[in-house]
Scaffold this active site. Structure first.
Site, PDB file in Angstrom:
ATOM      1  N   TRP A 140      55.090   8.313 -68.977  1.00 51.84           N
ATOM      2  CA  TRP A 140      55.953   9.354 -68.412  1.00 51.84           C
ATOM      3  C   TRP A 140      56.119   9.246 -66.893  1.00 51.84           C
ATOM      4  CZ3 TRP A 140      51.690   9.874 -71.527  1.00 51.84           C
ATOM      5  CH2 TRP A 140      51.955  10.132 -72.888  1.00 51.84           C
ATOM      6  N   ASP A 141      55.665   8.148 -66.286  1.00 52.44           N
ATOM      7  CA  ASP A 141      55.668   8.022 -64.827  1.00 52.44           C
ATOM      8  C   ASP A 141      54.832   9.133 -64.204  1.00 52.44           C
ATOM      9  OD1 ASP A 141      56.205   6.991 -62.334  1.00 52.44           O
ATOM     10  OD2 ASP A 141      58.187   7.902 -62.162  1.00 52.44           O
ATOM     11  N   TYR A 142      53.721   9.462 -64.851  1.00 46.68           N
ATOM     12  CA  TYR A 142      52.784  10.438 -64.317  1.00 46.68           C
ATOM     13  C   TYR A 142      51.729   9.733 -63.462  1.00 46.68           C
ATOM     14  CZ  TYR A 142      54.372  14.324 -67.344  1.00 46.68           C
ATOM     15  OH  TYR A 142      55.092  15.328 -67.946  1.00 46.68           O
ATOM     16  N   ASN A 184      59.011  13.672 -64.170  1.00 45.65           N
ATOM     17  CA  ASN A 184      58.309  12.801 -63.216  1.00 45.65           C
ATOM     18  C   ASN A 184      58.559  13.193 -61.755  1.00 45.65           C
ATOM     19  OD1 ASN A 184      60.970  11.926 -63.167  1.00 45.65           O
ATOM     20  ND2 ASN A 184      60.446   9.764 -62.994  1.00 45.65           N
TER      21      ASN A 184
END
Length: 815
Positions: free
Chosen positions: A491-493, A611
């Site tokens: 999740w582009d975390y 994000n």
């Protein structure tokens, strides 16, 4: 109004109601078919029935419409409660049309007898706003108006409370002596010290006098985005340093500037001569400089000190967009030629996949007594063959490589031999590390391995270190501990924020802690000696069903101190009208959404929080006396859709033409089976599909995990088509700063203001209009005149679309 004119008005209203009915009913039936609310389908029927009765000039039209008004009000209260903005989105069109129906040129045609010689008979109008069937409609609209007014004085999102006073025990105060010692009136690192607290011991500005702050001076750099070759993400995010009576800052195009801290006058300026062909391809910014003071060694041992006789006993370090780390003399900005090679370190050394503009550092490195530790950023979602995310430590005086930590070879930290390269495409650290020299550790917030949304080929080492905070030994670079904030991140975390180091009093004992904010809204509070949680961390089940060839982690960590929002449902959808709200409900039902950590999918998945992050690179500010965090949570949903690639080399092509969303919305991900289309979850009007508030200020107790107070923050003045300052609570990008005087400062909201808040209860004390977006972190210091200054940078932000600028503004109390 003449009879003919009244007839035209009646027919116009009839046509309007028919169109509203067709749109609402058609969309409502679609929503019902998707399993959503029946309200819109029912409302569409009532619109159409009202229109049909108007055709017949039947007074019953007003009674039917009154039923629609009351039904809408009951449904809106059931879904949203006394929350003005969600109520308004549900009822605005219904209410406006209701008031139009009560106008005389409509009501006078309902049940109207034939006029004599063009003049209505006395008392011939049986229907009006206060007669006949108009009475129920008038009453229903009055009730709706009273509910609306009541909602103006209710804020269901607000948490009221107070922060406890100074809770630092004698033992904690003694332990705090190991914290970096710098003069109270200075700001010597990005977060003031290597602890990254964004806390100043200055106390001249208090809740009692903050409203008297005024502009002391303004400086304009002359460096604006929009030059040839600038990426969209060209931003002025710097937090200046203050050493002596000098402020030091950098501009987006890599100029380094020194100002007189008391007057704001330019002292010197250094152009680092970046080749335009070498400029960063995705992000062109500089968040700040780093500083190493001159050694205070006694004369008797000066000859053994590496800095003795150096042309630059004190140094400023500037990471550049072309992949260098440059050392400058603070006095005049001249290059420290005895550092590295001609005053710079080449960060491209031993780097795989050398491509100009693809690797650089946007954040200031960590400086210790004898080390400078630097990471770097790589291009997001371009390919699976990017540069290494290696973390390197150099001798702060000579620039010689001391160790390198390659996450694929975590135990092999000896300087890499000539001719070899670091591991390609490994997780990188683009944000700001923190350091505890007494414990001998540097704390590195880690990102992900590209691509962000597909992880089918990740190695065990990647799985271990991605999206983690990793503690490295300052002397050797070896891993001391690692805490992962997201497992198998899709999740582009990535961990975006500098960790904040603080000593907490837990059960009467002093515990050295680390506070790590994350994009998904957690504040992990860890023992910085071991990485063990101080506040409990629970592994909670996560949605499954990743794309073919990938997998999802079965659980994800959740902190006891969490700003994670509740999952979105249809009742959380929003818009300027009931129609774009309906469209958002349909869009939600068409997406895959199983709550937080829903994997990306071919149909498109709703990612919430997105994000953009509940927290991003601005991090939080911590108060070591009160042992609280001043936070700025933001909430925006995004859509992540995987797009199968035709091959792993060519640009993605559909229908013979490159899609208009190919860059930057479509991320190519060369080498992966999928490209990814990323976009904010917005309505047809470009408004967030989720209901406001979208941004808050809040305080949290770091010893208990309790959120003490939370208030929506910011207005839509600079984000809406019409510049109306509705206080809806808007997103923030940029960090807060707190002071011992009990005042916090924030400038990063998408409206152009810097604001001051009472740390004790969250009350806004003061605000000042900025000439551009203030997406940076304020800082404070004491000038030569003894006054406390607050400095804000107003330069705007490319991807947020805030107004570009070049201003550095200092505020102070009147003399």
């Amino acid at each position: 109004m003449k009879p003919l004119e009244r007839s035209v008005a009646l027919w116009a209203m009839t046509i309007l109601l028919a169109l509203l009915g067709l749109a609402t009913g058609g969309g409502g039936l679609w929503l019902v078919a998707l399993g959503g609310s029946w309200y819109y389908a029912v409302a569409g029927v009532l619109f159409l029935v009202t229109a049909a009765l108007l055709v017949r000039r039947s007074p019953a039209a007003l009674s039917v419409y009154a039923l629609l008004v009351i039904g809408t009000l009951v449904w809106a209260l059931w879904e949203a409660g006394l929350d003005w903005w969600p109520l308004a989105a549900r009822g605005d069109v219904v209410a406006v049309v209701g008031f139009l129906l009560l106008l005389p040129w409509v009501t006078h045609r309902l049940g109207e007898p034939e006029p004599t010689a063009g003049v209505p008979a006395p008392g011939a109008y049986p229907t009006g706003a206060f007669r006949g069937t108009g009475i129920p409609l008038t009453a229903s609209l009055v009730v709706a108006l009273l509910v609306a007014v009541a909602s103006w004085f209710t804020d269901p999102h607000r948490i009221d409370g107070t922060v406890p006073p100074d809770r630092q025990t004698a033992s904690a105060a003694g332990a705090a002596s190991s914290a970096p010692a710098i003069p109270d009136g200075e700001w010597q690192a990005y977060g003031r010290t290597g602890y990254g607290q964004r806390y100043s011991p200055l106390a001249a500005i208090t809740p009692d006098n903050a409203d008297r702050l005024q502009v002391a001076w303004t400086y304009q750099t002359g460096d604006m985005r929009g030059q040839p070759g600038d990426p969209k993400e060209t931003t002025f995010e710097v937090t200046p340093l203050k050493i002596g009576n000098r402020l030091f800052l950098c501009s987006p195009h890599q100029d380094v500037i020194a100002l007189d801290a008391t007057t704001g006058k330019e002292v010197w300026r250094r152009d680092l001569k970046i080749d335009p062909k070498q400029l960063a391809l995705q992000h062109l910014t500089c968040r700040g400089l780093s500083y190493h003071p001159a050694p205070a060694a006694p004369a008797a041992v000066a000859s053994t000190n590496p800095a003795a006789g150096s042309a630059c006993p004190a140094k400023l370090f500037m990471p550049t967009a072309d992949g260098r780390l440059v050392a400058l003399k603070p006095e005049d900005g001249s290059i420290c030629t005895d550092f590295g090679r001609d005053g710079a370190i080449n960060l491209w050394a031993n780097m795989p996949n050398v491509r100009p503009g693809a690797y650089y550092s946007t954040s200031p490195p960590v400086v210790t007594a004898d080390r400078i530790v630097v990471g770097g950023t790589v291009l997001d979602n371009v390919s699976t063959n990017e540069q290494s995310g290696v973390i390197r430590a150099y001798d702060v005086n000579s620039g010689d490589l001391v160790w390198n930590w390659d996450s694929a070879k975590p135990d092999d930290t000896a300087p890499i031999p000539d001719g070899q390269t670091y591991t390609a495409n490994s997780p990188n650290s683009w944000s700001i590390p923190s350091v505890d020299e007494a414990l001998g550790m540097v704390y590195v917030p880690m990102g992900n391995q590209p691509p962000d949304q597909w992880g089918g080929h990740r190695s065990p080492a990647v799985e271990r270190f991605s999206s983690s905070v990793t503690a490295l030994d300052l002397r050797t670079g070896k891993v001391r501990w690692v805490f992962q904030t997201v497992h198998h991140d899709l999740w582009d975390y990535d961990v975006p924020a500098q960790p904040s180091l603080i000593d907490l009093t837990i059960n009467g004992q002093t515990v050295p802690a680390l506070v790590q904010p994350t994009k998904q809204g957690e504040l992990f509070v860890l023992d910085r000696r071991t990485g063990a949680p101080i506040l409990p961390v629970t592994e909670k089940p996560a949605p499954q069903g990743a794309a073919e060839g990938d997998h999802s982690a079965p659980t994800q960590p959740v902190s006891a101190l969490s700003y994670d929002p509740p999952p979105l449902t249809g009742r959380d959808m929003w818009g300027a009208t009931m129609f774009d709200q309906l469209a958002c409900r349909i869009a939600l039902k068409r997406l895959r959404y199983d709550g937080r950590f829903t994997p990306p999918s071919l149909q498109g998945s709703l990612i919430y929080p997105g994000n953009f992050g509940v927290f991003n690179w601005g991090s939080v500010a911590v108060d070591p006396k009160r042992q609280i965090a001043f936070t700025t949570p933001a909430y925006l949903a995004f859509v992540s859709q995987l797009v199968p690639r035709q091959n792993d080399k060519d640009l993605y092509v559909q229908g013979g033409e490159r899609p208009q969303f190919s860059l930057p919305a479509l991320n190519e991900n060369f080498g992966a089976p999928y490209a990814v289309k990323l976009s904010p979850f917005v309505s047809l009007l470009g408004l967030p599909c989720q209901a406001p508030p979208w941004g808050y200020v809040a305080a949290a107790d770091l010893t208990s995990g309790k959120i003490l107070w939370k208030h929506k923050n910011g207005t839509t003045r600079d984000a809406a088509p019409v510049p109306l300052p509705f206080r809806m609570g808007v997103p923030n990008l940029g960090g807060p700063m707190v002071t011992a005087g009990g005042v916090a400062f924030l400038s990063g909201t998408i409206d152009y203001y810097v604001r001051a808040y009472d740390v004790g209860n969250g009350k806004q004390l003061w605000e000042s209009r900025l000439p551009a977006g203030g997406q940076a972190t304020p800082m404070t210091y004491q000038g030569e005149d003894g006054r406390q200054y607050v400095v804000v940078v107003a330069g705007g932000h490319g991807s947020l679309g805030t107004k570009a600028g070049d201003s550095v503004i200092a505020y102070a109390l009147p003399k």
